[in-house]
Design a protein around this motif. Sequence first.
Motif, PDB file in Angstrom:
ATOM      1  N   ILE A   1       0.188  -2.872  -3.943  1.00  0.00           N
ATOM      2  CA  ILE A   1      -0.722  -1.755  -3.701  1.00  0.00           C
ATOM      3  C   ILE A   1      -0.718  -1.391  -2.222  1.00  0.00           C
ATOM      4  N   SER A   2      -1.299  -0.251  -1.896  1.00  0.00           N
ATOM      5  CA  SER A   2      -1.360   0.163  -0.499  1.00  0.00           C
ATOM      6  C   SER A   2      -2.445  -0.617   0.237  1.00  0.00           C
TER       7      SER A   2
ATOM      8  N   GLU B   1      -4.609   0.688   2.115  1.00  0.00           N
ATOM      9  CA  GLU B   1      -5.844   1.455   1.977  1.00  0.00           C
ATOM     10  C   GLU B   1      -6.568   1.114   0.663  1.00  0.00           C
ATOM     11  N   LEU B   2      -5.794   1.022  -0.426  1.00  0.00           N
ATOM     12  CA  LEU B   2      -6.410   0.698  -1.710  1.00  0.00           C
ATOM     13  C   LEU B   2      -7.004  -0.704  -1.686  1.00  0.00           C
TER      14      LEU B   2
ATOM     15  N   LYS C   1     -10.337  -0.557  -0.021  1.00  0.00           N
ATOM     16  CA  LYS C   1     -11.361   0.000  -0.906  1.00  0.00           C
ATOM     17  C   LYS C   1     -11.827  -1.041  -1.922  1.00  0.00           C
TER      18      LYS C   1
END
Length: 195
Positions: free
Chosen positions: A179-180, A182-183, A186
């Motif tokens: 996953i990124s 950023e994700l 979050k």
Amino acid sequence: MDDFSAIVNYVKRYIQLTPEEEAFYVSLLKIKKVRKKQFIVQPDFVCNHRTYVVKGALRSYLIDADGQDHTVAFGIDDWWISDFNSFFFRQPATLFVEALEASIIIQISYDDEQLLLNTYPKFEKFYRILAQNGYAYLQKRILADISLDATGRYENFLQKYPLVAVRVPQYALASYLGISHELLSKIRNKRVKKS
């Protein structure tokens, strides 16, 4: 004198060693200190060592054609790490293995491992168990990757490897989870708010 007690104790979890066998095994090992961001394996060079992590954190990863890195495995205290395909089949490596923090590692060369196995065949059992454990781990990871969403993969990782999750950088963990960055931020923030 160098301290090989951690790796010897690891081996003794799976096979019994006579003092002679232990001394011979230790004579084949080399302790190394590696700096943060230092590579111990790089693509296009044959990986000549199996590596045991005494203290520290490393990761193996590849970089795809788009320049994206994909973490394949982590190695922290009392774990093994390498480009095993390169090591076993004597082919150029496809992975980088990099220290995520200053680390102390113990290595055995391919040739010395073959000498060990020829001299003391009981080590075949030890390496078979390592291979079995590695295969089972890989299967569990693949199943998690194909059956869980990003949050599920993160929660699964936290449950199984809580010490790794706090030791490795977020970018490396995101890469491992597919996953990124950023994700992952979050997901972590949402989890903190629930607590």
